[in-house]
Design a protein around this motif. Structure first.
Motif, short mmCIF file in Angstrom:
data_model
loop_
_atom_site.label_atom_id
_atom_site.label_comp_id
_atom_site.label_asym_id
_atom_site.label_seq_id
_atom_site.Cartn_x
_atom_site.Cartn_y
_atom_site.Cartn_z
N ALA A 305 0.72 -1.26 0.02
CA ALA A 305 0.00 0.11 0.00
C ALA A 305 0.83 1.13 0.09
CB ALA A 305 -0.88 -0.10 1.08
N TRP A 306 2.11 1.36 0.87
CA TRP A 306 2.95 2.43 0.97
C TRP A 306 3.49 2.58 -0.37
CZ3 TRP A 306 2.91 6.53 3.47
CH2 TRP A 306 2.24 6.81 4.67
N THR A 307 4.05 1.60 -1.06
CA THR A 307 4.80 1.97 -2.03
C THR A 307 3.89 2.41 -3.25
OG1 THR A 307 6.14 0.01 -1.63
CG2 THR A 307 6.20 0.60 -3.90
N LEU A 308 2.38 1.95 -3.37
CA LEU A 308 1.68 2.47 -4.23
C LEU A 308 1.37 4.02 -4.20
CD1 LEU A 308 -0.96 -0.42 -4.43
CD2 LEU A 308 0.28 0.59 -6.37
N MET A 309 1.28 4.44 -2.90
CA MET A 309 0.95 5.69 -2.47
C MET A 309 2.01 6.79 -2.77
SD MET A 309 -1.53 6.08 0.88
CE MET A 309 -0.61 5.27 2.11
N ALA A 310 3.40 6.16 -2.30
CA ALA A 310 4.63 6.95 -2.81
C ALA A 310 4.70 7.39 -4.21
CB ALA A 310 5.79 6.22 -1.93
N ALA A 311 4.42 6.34 -4.98
CA ALA A 311 4.70 6.42 -6.64
C ALA A 311 3.57 7.40 -6.99
CB ALA A 311 4.73 5.08 -7.35
N GLU A 312 2.41 7.46 -6.30
CA GLU A 312 1.23 7.91 -6.89
C GLU A 312 1.75 9.70 -6.67
OE1 GLU A 312 -2.81 8.58 -8.08
OE2 GLU A 312 -1.56 7.09 -8.46
N VAL A 313 2.08 9.81 -5.37
CA VAL A 313 2.35 11.20 -4.95
C VAL A 313 3.53 11.77 -6.13
CG1 VAL A 313 3.49 12.77 -3.51
CG2 VAL A 313 1.89 11.05 -2.61
N LEU A 314 4.45 11.09 -6.21
CA LEU A 314 5.53 11.52 -7.25
C LEU A 314 5.03 11.92 -8.68
CD1 LEU A 314 9.15 9.69 -6.84
CD2 LEU A 314 8.59 12.27 -6.25
N PHE A 315 4.11 10.92 -9.05
CA PHE A 315 3.63 10.92 -10.35
C PHE A 315 2.69 12.13 -10.53
CE2 PHE A 315 -0.39 10.29 -12.63
CZ PHE A 315 0.03 10.33 -14.09
N VAL A 316 1.78 12.47 -9.55
CA VAL A 316 0.86 13.53 -9.63
C VAL A 316 1.67 14.84 -9.51
CG1 VAL A 316 -1.14 14.78 -8.53
CG2 VAL A 316 -1.09 12.23 -8.56
N ALA A 317 2.58 15.07 -8.68
CA ALA A 317 3.32 16.17 -8.55
C ALA A 317 4.03 16.53 -10.20
CB ALA A 317 4.78 16.27 -7.58
N ALA A 318 4.58 15.44 -10.70
CA ALA A 318 5.10 15.60 -12.02
C ALA A 318 4.23 16.02 -13.00
CB ALA A 318 5.77 14.40 -12.55
N LYS A 319 2.69 15.24 -13.04
CA LYS A 319 1.65 15.64 -13.86
C LYS A 319 1.28 17.23 -13.82
CE LYS A 319 -2.43 14.33 -13.00
NZ LYS A 319 -3.61 13.46 -12.77
N ASP A 320 1.57 17.73 -12.30
CA ASP A 320 1.27 19.28 -12.23
C ASP A 320 2.35 20.01 -12.48
OD1 ASP A 320 -1.31 18.45 -11.50
OD2 ASP A 320 -0.93 18.50 -9.39
N ARG A 321 3.42 19.43 -12.96
CA ARG A 321 4.77 20.05 -13.51
C ARG A 321 5.42 20.78 -12.26
NH1 ARG A 321 3.03 24.42 -17.81
NH2 ARG A 321 4.97 24.20 -18.49
N ASP A 322 5.47 20.21 -11.21
CA ASP A 322 6.05 20.48 -9.78
C ASP A 322 7.37 19.40 -9.62
OD1 ASP A 322 4.83 22.64 -9.04
OD2 ASP A 322 3.26 21.16 -8.47
N MET A 323 7.48 18.45 -10.53
CA MET A 323 8.59 17.42 -10.57
C MET A 323 8.98 17.27 -12.02
SD MET A 323 9.38 15.89 -7.50
CE MET A 323 8.79 15.61 -6.01
N PRO A 324 10.33 16.84 -12.25
CA PRO A 324 10.79 16.57 -13.56
C PRO A 324 9.85 15.74 -14.54
CG PRO A 324 12.51 16.32 -12.20
CD PRO A 324 11.18 16.46 -11.11
N ARG A 325 9.72 16.23 -15.77
CA ARG A 325 8.69 15.49 -16.43
C ARG A 325 8.73 14.17 -16.64
NH1 ARG A 325 10.41 18.29 -20.98
NH2 ARG A 325 9.26 20.04 -20.55
N PHE A 326 9.70 13.31 -16.60
CA PHE A 326 10.03 11.88 -16.91
C PHE A 326 9.14 11.26 -15.52
CE2 PHE A 326 13.21 12.47 -13.69
CZ PHE A 326 13.23 11.53 -12.54
N LEU A 327 8.90 11.81 -14.51
CA LEU A 327 8.36 11.11 -13.46
C LEU A 327 6.69 11.20 -13.48
CD1 LEU A 327 10.00 12.61 -10.37
CD2 LEU A 327 10.06 10.12 -11.29
N GLY A 328 6.29 11.83 -14.72
CA GLY A 328 4.83 11.87 -15.06
C GLY A 328 4.28 11.11 -16.21
N SER A 329 5.41 9.95 -16.40
CA SER A 329 4.76 9.07 -17.50
C SER A 329 4.35 7.69 -16.82
CB SER A 329 5.90 8.67 -18.31
OG SER A 329 7.00 8.00 -17.77
N ALA A 330 3.45 6.90 -17.49
CA ALA A 330 2.96 5.87 -17.04
C ALA A 330 2.49 4.67 -18.15
CB ALA A 330 1.55 5.97 -16.22
#
Length: 479
Positions: A305-330
């Motif tokens: 559960a925690w690994t899922l949540m951790a990855a979700e936070v990084l992904f959404v931050a990248a989708k909102d352009r607050d993390m590097p673009r490469f973290l927003g792919s899936a």
């Protein structure tokens, strides 16, 4: 499955029902922490201090649960919970720190799971020690990357596994409480009431347990993190409160009944998982084996559960352009693989660091709690703004909403004090270098890297990190 460069928004997000969301909350909270509670509390306080601690922690975390419930309803446009609230309330850089801190705390928390599993197996295989030997490190690393491959298959599959595991792991905990009550000795309980000779004042006893209570309650925001996956928005708040109340009853019960089985001086010396040692004292060897098996099932479910949540936070931050673009792919299976790789990689690094720690489990536990406090504090402060009509929601909140937000803010501020300078400085050592990711994201967008206000925040974080490194080098603080 081939990975694409498109963000996951280009595919329909997996939809989760109320009970699945609730199981994510319960599954996130019921992990390594509950099995370590007897020893951790006995090292700090007696029955009186434990009751006060759970009263404070239960009230404070309930206020935070209400905060996440209200924010889910008042700002339904914000997804990914903790991170989104910090950004909406205080700007992009604080939002970035919140996202990174929450993500890092999840990665460090995942390390406690593997340490505890290896410590549990160490009772049978001495080479594993307390989960801090070379063999334990190697086997834990295999487990880290094995779960990476499992989660890469898809969110739906992982969520379904978590739902089954959540039910399975509650059974040994409930059985522990019932059996401990059956052998409960009022005289032993009374002897433990005021605390042992090594316990300090009642205030210091309570303060000493605060990070442990934070750790076991981490995950109360789990449904909020998965807002974008909910079938119905109102299920997010309902799942948060339902999951919290169920888990609070379990945690408090496990702690208090243990004081009626053994003198706290003996509980404080048990190897982790201390719940197994308490039950062994109560019913014999089979109790230790029963709890140990339950722990492994529980911890693996919480890790998932925690690994899922951790990855979700990084992904959404990248989708909102607050993390590097490469973290927003899936992938087409709705799995943010680059974020998942970074999550597993940081856990691997922290796992290696704990090898050099004096007490690997407690160090990872306390650091997990400390890293989470800034994101929680920013979310609570944002709830104050929303209640005051200045957080982007329609209209002002009620007096009750403001009271809840202020209580949650006061509670998280007290937790920062309780954490102490040691973990605040170590947190800075982790936070400051993360700014590299923020700089990468800004440069990708061709924007100015720091505004004047953000530059001040950067200076504070770097100064804290430098002080932390100096303190570690000179032995003022240790890991």
């Amino acid at each position: 499955m081939a990975q694409t460069d498109a963000p996951v928004a280009s595919h329909p997000a997996a939809k989760l029902a109320f009970w699945t969301l609730t199981s994510m909350v319960v599954g996130s909270m019921v992990g390594a922490g509950v099995f370590s509670l007897p020893r951790r509390f006995a090292q700090e306080t007696g029955v009186a201090g434990a009751l006060i601690s759970w009263g404070i922690a239960g009230t404070g975390m309930l206020m935070l649960a209400f905060v996440f419930q209200r924010l889910a309803m008042r700002r339904p446009d914000l997804d990914a919970g903790v991170y989104a609230y910090a950004k909406a309330g205080f700007g992009e850089y604080p939002g970035f720190f919140s996202a990174f801190g929450y993500w890092a705390s999840a990665c460090v928390g995942n390390v406690t799971y593997w340490v505890l599993i290896m410590s549990t197996l160490g009772a049978l295989v001495p080479a594993l020690g307390d989960g801090d030997t070379v063999l334990a490190l190697a086997l834990s690393s295999v487990g880290l990357w094995g779960f990476f491959l499992l989660i890469k298959r898809g969110v739906k599959e992982a969520a379904a596994i978590n739902r089954v595991v959540t039910v399975a792991k509650l059974i040994p905990i409930v059985v522990f409480v019932l059996l401990a009550l059956f052998v409960f000795d009022p005289e032993v309980f009374a002897g433990n009431f005021g605390g042992a000779d090594y316990a300090g004042s009642l205030f210091s006893q309570v303060r000493g347990t605060m990070l442990a209570t934070v750790f076991v309650f981490l995950g109360v925001e789990g449904a909020s993190v998965y807002s974008r996956h909910a079938k119905r928005r109102e299920d997010v708040g309902r799942a948060t409160i339902t999951g919290f109340l169920a888990v609070f009853a379990v945690f408090a019960s496990v702690t208090i009944v243990s004081y009626g089985v053994m003198p706290m001086e003996e509980i404080a010396e048990l190897r982790q998982p201390s719940m197994a040692g308490v039950l062994e004292e109560a019913v014999g060897t089979w109790g230790k084996v029963f709890v140990s098996v339950g722990l492994i099932v529980s911890v693996l479910g919480a890790y998932l559960a925690w690994t899922l949540m951790a990855a979700e936070v990084l992904f959404v931050a990248a989708k909102d352009r607050d993390m590097p673009r490469f973290l927003g792919s899936a992938t087409r299976a709705d799995v943010p693989v680059p974020a998942l790789v970074m999550t597993t990689a940081l856990s691997q690094v922290v796992l290696v660091v704990t090898y050099f720690s004096e007490d690997a489990f407690n160090f990872a536990l306390d650091l997990t709690s400390a890293l989470t406090l800034i994101p929680f504090l920013l979310a609570a402060l944002f709830a104050v703004k929303v209640a005051a009509g200045r957080g982007g929601a329609v209209g002002r909140g009620s007096g009750g909403e403001m009271t809840v937000a202020l209580l949650a803010t006061a509670y998280t501020a007290f937790l920062l004090f309780a954490a102490g300078l040691r973990f605040v400085l170590i947190s800075f050592v982790i936070y400051a270098p993360a700014t590299i990711l923020f700089v990468m994201a800004r440069r990708e967008q061709g924007r100015r890297v720091f505004s004047p206000g953000e530059a001040v925040l950067l200076a504070v974080s770097v100064a804290g990190a430098v002080l932390g490194i100096v303190a570690l080098a000179l032995g003022w603080i240790s890991i």
